[in-house]
Design a protein around this motif. Structure first.
Motif, PDB file in Angstrom:
ATOM      1  N   LEU A  20      11.619  74.380  -3.779  1.00  0.00           N
ATOM      2  CA  LEU A  20      11.129  73.059  -3.342  1.00  0.00           C
ATOM      3  C   LEU A  20      11.648  71.958  -4.253  1.00  0.00           C
ATOM      4  O   LEU A  20      12.075  70.897  -3.775  1.00  0.00           O
ATOM      5  N   ASP A  21      11.630  72.204  -5.566  1.00  0.00           N
ATOM      6  CA  ASP A  21      12.133  71.191  -6.506  1.00  0.00           C
ATOM      7  C   ASP A  21      13.632  70.962  -6.300  1.00  0.00           C
ATOM      8  O   ASP A  21      14.108  69.820  -6.344  1.00  0.00           O
ATOM      9  N   SER A  22      14.350  72.045  -6.059  1.00  0.00           N
ATOM     10  CA  SER A  22      15.781  71.927  -5.819  1.00  0.00           C
ATOM     11  C   SER A  22      16.049  71.116  -4.551  1.00  0.00           C
ATOM     12  O   SER A  22      16.912  70.229  -4.530  1.00  0.00           O
ATOM     13  N   LEU A  23      15.315  71.407  -3.483  1.00  0.00           N
ATOM     14  CA  LEU A  23      15.462  70.640  -2.242  1.00  0.00           C
ATOM     15  C   LEU A  23      15.121  69.169  -2.440  1.00  0.00           C
ATOM     16  O   LEU A  23      15.805  68.279  -1.919  1.00  0.00           O
ATOM     17  N   LYS A  24      14.074  68.939  -3.207  1.00  0.00           N
ATOM     18  CA  LYS A  24      13.650  67.567  -3.474  1.00  0.00           C
ATOM     19  C   LYS A  24      14.740  66.815  -4.242  1.00  0.00           C
ATOM     20  O   LYS A  24      15.057  65.658  -3.920  1.00  0.00           O
ATOM     21  N   GLN A  25      15.353  67.445  -5.232  1.00  0.00           N
ATOM     22  CA  GLN A  25      16.428  66.812  -5.994  1.00  0.00           C
ATOM     23  C   GLN A  25      17.638  66.528  -5.096  1.00  0.00           C
ATOM     24  O   GLN A  25      18.245  65.457  -5.179  1.00  0.00           O
ATOM     25  N   LEU A  26      17.964  67.495  -4.246  1.00  0.00           N
ATOM     26  CA  LEU A  26      19.085  67.282  -3.326  1.00  0.00           C
ATOM     27  C   LEU A  26      18.805  66.129  -2.365  1.00  0.00           C
ATOM     28  O   LEU A  26      19.702  65.325  -2.064  1.00  0.00           O
ATOM     29  N   GLN A  27      17.587  66.049  -1.886  1.00  0.00           N
ATOM     30  CA  GLN A  27      17.240  64.945  -0.986  1.00  0.00           C
ATOM     31  C   GLN A  27      17.348  63.605  -1.693  1.00  0.00           C
ATOM     32  O   GLN A  27      17.838  62.626  -1.115  1.00  0.00           O
ATOM     33  N   HIS A  28      16.932  63.538  -2.957  1.00  0.00           N
ATOM     34  CA  HIS A  28      17.051  62.284  -3.708  1.00  0.00           C
ATOM     35  C   HIS A  28      18.516  61.938  -3.945  1.00  0.00           C
ATOM     36  O   HIS A  28      18.907  60.762  -3.868  1.00  0.00           O
ATOM     37  N   LEU A  29      19.337  62.956  -4.234  1.00  0.00           N
ATOM     38  CA  LEU A  29      20.762  62.728  -4.424  1.00  0.00           C
ATOM     39  C   LEU A  29      21.396  62.192  -3.140  1.00  0.00           C
ATOM     40  O   LEU A  29      22.147  61.214  -3.161  1.00  0.00           O
ATOM     41  N   ILE A  30      21.076  62.810  -2.021  1.00  0.00           N
ATOM     42  CA  ILE A  30      21.609  62.361  -0.727  1.00  0.00           C
ATOM     43  C   ILE A  30      21.117  60.960  -0.402  1.00  0.00           C
ATOM     44  O   ILE A  30      21.880  60.112   0.083  1.00  0.00           O
ATOM     45  N   LEU A  31      19.857  60.688  -0.690  1.00  0.00           N
ATOM     46  CA  LEU A  31      19.315  59.348  -0.450  1.00  0.00           C
ATOM     47  C   LEU A  31      20.077  58.310  -1.259  1.00  0.00           C
ATOM     48  O   LEU A  31      20.450  57.246  -0.740  1.00  0.00           O
ATOM     49  N   GLY A  32      20.350  58.611  -2.525  1.00  0.00           N
ATOM     50  CA  GLY A  32      21.108  57.683  -3.368  1.00  0.00           C
ATOM     51  C   GLY A  32      22.503  57.443  -2.818  1.00  0.00           C
ATOM     52  O   GLY A  32      22.977  56.300  -2.771  1.00  0.00           O
ATOM     53  N   ARG A  33      23.167  58.508  -2.389  1.00  0.00           N
ATOM     54  CA  ARG A  33      24.511  58.352  -1.829  1.00  0.00           C
ATOM     55  C   ARG A  33      24.489  57.541  -0.546  1.00  0.00           C
ATOM     56  O   ARG A  33      25.365  56.705  -0.309  1.00  0.00           O
ATOM     57  N   LEU A  34      23.503  57.782   0.292  1.00  0.00           N
ATOM     58  CA  LEU A  34      23.400  57.022   1.538  1.00  0.00           C
ATOM     59  C   LEU A  34      23.121  55.539   1.265  1.00  0.00           C
ATOM     60  O   LEU A  34      23.658  54.663   1.947  1.00  0.00           O
ATOM     61  N   GLN A  35      22.294  55.270   0.267  1.00  0.00           N
ATOM     62  CA  GLN A  35      22.017  53.874  -0.084  1.00  0.00           C
ATOM     63  C   GLN A  35      23.273  53.193  -0.620  1.00  0.00           C
ATOM     64  O   GLN A  35      23.559  52.034  -0.289  1.00  0.00           O
ATOM     65  N   ASP A  36      24.051  53.920  -1.442  1.00  0.00           N
ATOM     66  CA  ASP A  36      25.306  53.364  -1.947  1.00  0.00           C
ATOM     67  C   ASP A  36      26.273  53.097  -0.800  1.00  0.00           C
ATOM     68  O   ASP A  36      26.915  52.037  -0.744  1.00  0.00           O
ATOM     69  N   SER A  37      26.389  54.055   0.112  1.00  0.00           N
ATOM     70  CA  SER A  37      27.275  53.875   1.260  1.00  0.00           C
ATOM     71  C   SER A  37      26.835  52.695   2.111  1.00  0.00           C
ATOM     72  O   SER A  37      27.669  51.912   2.588  1.00  0.00           O
ATOM     73  N   ASN A  38      25.540  52.558   2.295  1.00  0.00           N
ATOM     74  CA  ASN A  38      25.011  51.446   3.074  1.00  0.00           C
ATOM     75  C   ASN A  38      25.352  50.114   2.407  1.00  0.00           C
ATOM     76  O   ASN A  38      25.739  49.149   3.083  1.00  0.00           O
ATOM     77  N   ALA A  39      25.237  50.060   1.073  1.00  0.00           N
ATOM     78  CA  ALA A  39      25.558  48.826   0.358  1.00  0.00           C
ATOM     79  C   ALA A  39      27.041  48.491   0.497  1.00  0.00           C
ATOM     80  O   ALA A  39      27.415  47.333   0.733  1.00  0.00           O
ATOM     81  N   VAL A  40      27.910  49.508   0.384  1.00  0.00           N
ATOM     82  CA  VAL A  40      29.348  49.282   0.522  1.00  0.00           C
ATOM     83  C   VAL A  40      29.674  48.799   1.936  1.00  0.00           C
ATOM     84  O   VAL A  40      30.449  47.852   2.117  1.00  0.00           O
ATOM     85  N   LEU A  41      29.093  49.432   2.938  1.00  0.00           N
ATOM     86  CA  LEU A  41      29.352  49.022   4.322  1.00  0.00           C
ATOM     87  C   LEU A  41      28.833  47.612   4.607  1.00  0.00           C
ATOM     88  O   LEU A  41      29.470  46.835   5.321  1.00  0.00           O
TER      89      LEU A  41
END
Length: 123
Positions: free
Chosen positions: A29-50
């Motif tokens: 669960l902790d691993s999944l949670k960390q991966l979700q936060h990592l993906i969220l950060g990448r998506l937010q960065d991509s959204n800012a760039v776009l």
């Protein structure tokens, strides 16, 4: 519902909750949670760039659109002028041919007269 029924339902739900917790590993669960936060950060960065790219594109389009419209009008005017010129040339050619039938050589005569090299064809 009686109090005893409510207590029984609550106890059953707590037991079910404990059983579900044993089915799932906490580390997973902790691993999944960390991966979700990592993906969220990448998506937010991509959204800012776009978003930045969209703003930049909008700015560039605003600068170019008036010039593009002006050039489009110019090309349409040029086409209209050329159409008029070619219409007049066809009319003059028809009048000359009516008056002087031999004024313009036919295709075979043109080939004999035109001995210039064809620059489009490689030798």
């Amino acid at each position: 519902m009686e109090q005893s029924e409510k207590d029984a339902i609550e106890a059953a739900s707590q037991e079910l909750s404990r059983e579900f917790k044993t089915l799932i590993n906490a580390e997973d669960l902790d691993s999944l949670k960390q991966l979700q936060h990592l993906i969220l950060g990448r998506l937010q960065d991509s959204n800012a760039v776009l978003s930045h790219f969209n703003e930049y594109s909008e700015h560039c389009f605003a600068e170019v659109s008036s010039e593009f419209s002006r050039n489009t009008r110019l090309l349409r005017s040029m086409k209209s002028d050329l159409d008029y010129i070619f219409q007049k040339l066809r009319s003059l050619k028809a009048k000359i041919l009516a008056t002087y039938p031999d004024a313009f050589p036919d295709d075979s005569t043109i080939e004999a007269l035109d001995r210039r090299p064809d620059l489009e064809m490689p030798h």
